[in-house]
Scaffold this active site. Structure first.
Site, PDB file in Angstrom:
ATOM      1  N   THR A  57       0.858  -1.183   0.000  1.00  0.00           N
ATOM      2  CA  THR A  57       0.000   0.000   0.000  1.00  0.00           C
ATOM      3  C   THR A  57       0.898   1.238   0.000  1.00  0.00           C
ATOM      4  O   THR A  57       2.003   1.198   0.550  1.00  0.00           O
ATOM      5  CB  THR A  57      -0.944   0.032   1.221  1.00  0.00           C
ATOM      6  N   PRO A  59       0.918   4.178   1.689  1.00  0.00           N
ATOM      7  CA  PRO A  59       1.429   4.673   2.971  1.00  0.00           C
ATOM      8  C   PRO A  59       2.460   3.724   3.609  1.00  0.00           C
ATOM      9  O   PRO A  59       3.488   4.166   4.118  1.00  0.00           O
ATOM     10  CB  PRO A  59       0.187   4.791   3.854  1.00  0.00           C
ATOM     11  N   CYS A  60       2.187   2.429   3.561  1.00  0.00           N
ATOM     12  CA  CYS A  60       3.108   1.464   4.170  1.00  0.00           C
ATOM     13  C   CYS A  60       4.432   1.420   3.416  1.00  0.00           C
ATOM     14  O   CYS A  60       5.499   1.278   4.023  1.00  0.00           O
ATOM     15  CB  CYS A  60       2.477   0.077   4.219  1.00  0.00           C
ATOM     16  N   SER A  61       4.366   1.568   2.118  1.00  0.00           N
ATOM     17  CA  SER A  61       5.582   1.541   1.301  1.00  0.00           C
ATOM     18  C   SER A  61       6.405   2.816   1.452  1.00  0.00           C
ATOM     19  O   SER A  61       7.567   2.845   1.051  1.00  0.00           O
ATOM     20  CB  SER A  61       5.228   1.309  -0.173  1.00  0.00           C
ATOM     21  N   VAL A  64       7.746   2.112   5.926  1.00  0.00           N
ATOM     22  CA  VAL A  64       8.719   1.079   6.295  1.00  0.00           C
ATOM     23  C   VAL A  64      10.149   1.384   5.845  1.00  0.00           C
ATOM     24  O   VAL A  64      11.091   1.073   6.586  1.00  0.00           O
ATOM     25  CB  VAL A  64       8.230  -0.303   5.807  1.00  0.00           C
TER      26      VAL A  64
END
Length: 173
Positions: A57, A59-61, A64
């Site tokens: 996704t 935001p997650c990419s 992290v």
């Protein structure tokens, strides 16, 4: 009926708090898609557990990579390992790790909580059916020492990356 009981238990328990013991009794999957082998309940030393709603996704990419690129800075501050936990299957989780260029970072572990059992037992799950197709993890970071949560950072909204940013967590160590 059991789904309703689980919802009530989860709501009554609430999210794990600072000072709480990680006691999920769930083994997470790192490389083996058939069997969990990683126990986050009994970690020794200081570790980070980073929960994210979904691999790949946007935001997650963007969230992290801060933990991957700053892994050595976290290690210098006494963190032994960083565990990225996502409610995705092991294949997706490992493909995401590769895509983010984290395959050679031995202190950053990408773990599959494919059933969501670990996340639910922490009380950090939410219903993302409309966007991600089911229950997902809230965006959180736990600083854990000897199995006890010393500091918990949880975003109010899953897409946000403020309190859980790598820079913010680094400052708190």
């Amino acid at each position: 009926m059991s789904g309703l009981v689980d919802k009530i238990k989860s709501a009554a328990k609430g999210p794990i708090k600072e000072g709480g013991k990680i006691n999920t009794k769930v083994l997470l999957k790192e490389h083996n898609p058939e069997q969990g082998t990683v126990d986050l309940d009994n970690l020794s030393g200081r570790n980070l557990i980073v929960g994210v709603p979904g691999a790949f996704t946007p935001p997650c990419s963007s969230h992290v990579p801060g933990y991957v690129t700053n892994a050595s800075a976290f290690i210098e501050k006494g963190v032994e390992n960083i565990y990225i936990v996502t409610i995705n299957d092991t294949f997706t989780t490992n493909a995401w790790r590769e895509k983010l260029g984290a395959s050679n970072e031995s202190k950053v572990h990408f773990l599959s909580d494919d059933t969501g059992a670990f996340t639910k037992s922490l009380g950090l799950d939410f219903d993302a059916t409309g966007l991600l197709g089911g229950v997902r993890s809230q965006r959180y970071v736990l600083i854990v020492e000897g199995g006890i949560v010393k500091k918990a950072f949880v975003e109010s909204h899953a897409p946000d990356i403020t309190v859980t940013s790598a820079d913010n967590v680094l400052k708190a160590l």
